[in-house]
Design a protein around this motif. Structure first.
Motif, PDB file in Angstrom:
ATOM      1  N   CYS A  97       0.888  -1.117   0.043  1.00 61.09           N
ATOM      2  CA  CYS A  97       0.206   0.039   0.033  1.00 61.09           C
ATOM      3  C   CYS A  97       0.925   1.205   0.001  1.00 61.09           C
ATOM      4  O   CYS A  97       1.824   1.315   0.723  1.00 61.09           O
ATOM      5  N   ALA A  98       0.482   2.280  -0.773  1.00 62.82           N
ATOM      6  CA  ALA A  98       1.343   3.592  -0.844  1.00 62.82           C
ATOM      7  C   ALA A  98       0.416   4.538  -0.785  1.00 62.82           C
ATOM      8  O   ALA A  98      -0.826   4.631  -1.051  1.00 62.82           O
ATOM      9  N   ALA A  99       0.861   5.775  -0.074  1.00 60.30           N
ATOM     10  CA  ALA A  99       0.274   7.017  -0.195  1.00 60.30           C
ATOM     11  C   ALA A  99       0.885   8.103  -0.625  1.00 60.30           C
ATOM     12  O   ALA A  99       2.204   8.134  -0.287  1.00 60.30           O
ATOM     13  N   ASP A 100       0.219   9.067  -0.799  1.00 61.20           N
ATOM     14  CA  ASP A 100       1.004  10.511  -1.263  1.00 61.20           C
ATOM     15  C   ASP A 100      -0.133  11.768  -1.204  1.00 61.20           C
ATOM     16  O   ASP A 100      -1.207  11.479  -1.603  1.00 61.20           O
ATOM     17  N   PRO A 101       0.358  12.656  -0.429  1.00 66.38           N
ATOM     18  CA  PRO A 101      -0.629  13.849  -0.373  1.00 66.38           C
ATOM     19  C   PRO A 101      -0.768  14.698  -1.469  1.00 66.38           C
ATOM     20  O   PRO A 101      -1.789  15.559  -1.453  1.00 66.38           O
ATOM     21  N   LYS A 102      -0.104  14.631  -2.484  1.00 62.61           N
ATOM     22  CA  LYS A 102      -0.152  15.439  -3.601  1.00 62.61           C
ATOM     23  C   LYS A 102      -1.353  15.010  -4.372  1.00 62.61           C
ATOM     24  O   LYS A 102      -1.723  13.798  -4.772  1.00 62.61           O
ATOM     25  N   GLY A 103      -1.945  15.975  -4.904  1.00 62.93           N
ATOM     26  CA  GLY A 103      -2.978  15.681  -5.867  1.00 62.93           C
ATOM     27  C   GLY A 103      -2.951  15.830  -7.273  1.00 62.93           C
ATOM     28  O   GLY A 103      -3.743  15.837  -8.057  1.00 62.93           O
ATOM     29  N   TYR A 104      -1.559  15.690  -7.591  1.00 62.38           N
ATOM     30  CA  TYR A 104      -1.328  15.563  -9.116  1.00 62.38           C
ATOM     31  C   TYR A 104      -0.084  14.587  -9.394  1.00 62.38           C
ATOM     32  O   TYR A 104       0.401  14.003  -8.242  1.00 62.38           O
ATOM     33  N   TRP A 105       0.346  14.204 -10.588  1.00 63.56           N
ATOM     34  CA  TRP A 105       1.241  13.515 -10.752  1.00 63.56           C
ATOM     35  C   TRP A 105       1.685  13.665 -12.227  1.00 63.56           C
ATOM     36  O   TRP A 105       0.967  14.341 -13.028  1.00 63.56           O
ATOM     37  N   THR A 106       2.871  12.962 -12.460  1.00 69.05           N
ATOM     38  CA  THR A 106       3.402  13.380 -14.163  1.00 69.05           C
ATOM     39  C   THR A 106       3.393  11.904 -14.652  1.00 69.05           C
ATOM     40  O   THR A 106       3.468  11.918 -15.889  1.00 69.05           O
ATOM     41  N   ARG A 107       3.424  10.822 -13.925  1.00 66.37           N
ATOM     42  CA  ARG A 107       3.520   9.599 -14.790  1.00 66.37           C
ATOM     43  C   ARG A 107       2.446   8.702 -14.353  1.00 66.37           C
ATOM     44  O   ARG A 107       2.264   7.672 -14.896  1.00 66.37           O
ATOM     45  N   GLY A 108       1.349   9.105 -13.822  1.00 71.89           N
ATOM     46  CA  GLY A 108       0.152   8.557 -13.833  1.00 71.89           C
ATOM     47  C   GLY A 108      -0.146   7.943 -12.458  1.00 71.89           C
ATOM     48  O   GLY A 108       1.060   7.786 -11.563  1.00 71.89           O
ATOM     49  N   PRO A 109      -1.342   7.628 -12.040  1.00 74.71           N
ATOM     50  CA  PRO A 109      -1.571   7.510 -10.515  1.00 74.71           C
ATOM     51  C   PRO A 109      -1.304   6.068 -10.138  1.00 74.71           C
ATOM     52  O   PRO A 109      -1.404   5.720  -9.065  1.00 74.71           O
ATOM     53  N   LEU A 110      -0.723   5.031 -11.300  1.00 74.84           N
ATOM     54  CA  LEU A 110      -0.278   3.639 -10.678  1.00 74.84           C
ATOM     55  C   LEU A 110       1.272   3.619 -10.955  1.00 74.84           C
ATOM     56  O   LEU A 110       1.847   2.594 -10.728  1.00 74.84           O
ATOM     57  N   ALA A 111       1.867   4.747 -11.086  1.00 76.23           N
ATOM     58  CA  ALA A 111       3.486   4.715 -11.073  1.00 76.23           C
ATOM     59  C   ALA A 111       3.985   4.574  -9.822  1.00 76.23           C
ATOM     60  O   ALA A 111       3.562   5.645  -8.894  1.00 76.23           O
ATOM     61  N   ALA A 112       4.843   3.895  -9.487  1.00 80.34           N
ATOM     62  CA  ALA A 112       5.391   3.875  -8.165  1.00 80.34           C
ATOM     63  C   ALA A 112       6.257   4.972  -7.756  1.00 80.34           C
ATOM     64  O   ALA A 112       5.998   5.494  -6.550  1.00 80.34           O
ATOM     65  N   GLY A 113       6.748   5.735  -8.571  1.00 78.77           N
ATOM     66  CA  GLY A 113       7.632   6.741  -8.132  1.00 78.77           C
ATOM     67  C   GLY A 113       6.585   8.072  -7.849  1.00 78.77           C
ATOM     68  O   GLY A 113       7.230   8.982  -7.254  1.00 78.77           O
TER      69      GLY A 113
END
Length: 127
Positions: A97-113
């Protein structure tokens, strides 16, 4: 900070079902805004994202598992679930399970990075 604890893994026969849980806590966690994803890693393979919840209401799935896996959440328990149905031997692996508080991404919501916080994982073995 966000703490994540996975549970629910184990051994299951092909065709069976399993529900994984991810209990979240910490001052940086919000059930309505923190992006939460489930990832898995098979031996010798890269970690891959299988499902994610964004802003508590948008759901994303890897196309290969979309018909068999369901991500959901229980806000009262600050827990995110991954239900697995009709499991196959290729579903075997460590699930994170992983979490991130940012509401944006550059590589997609399923990218581990794209995720800052990670749990220790729970093992799923399908035979």
């Amino acid at each position: 900070h966000v703490q994540l604890v996975e549970s629910g893994g184990g051994s299951v026969q092909a065709g069976g079902s399993l529900r994984l849980s991810c209990a979240a806590s910490g001052d940086a966690y919000s059930s309505t805004s923190t992006r939460v994803g489930w990832f898995r890693q098979a031996p010798g393979k890269e970690r891959e994202g299988v499902a994610a919840i964004v802003n508590g209401r948008k759901y994303y799935y890897d196309p290969s598992v979309k018909d068999r896996l369901t991500i959901s959440r229980d806000d009262a328990k600050n827990t995110v679930y991954l239900e697995m149905h009709s499991v196959k031997p290729e579903d075997t692996g460590m699930y994170y399970c992983a979490a991130d508080p940012k509401g944006y991404w550059t590589r997609g919501p399923l990218a581990a990075g794209e995720y800052e916080y990670w749990g220790q994982g729970t093992q799923v073995t399908v035979s």
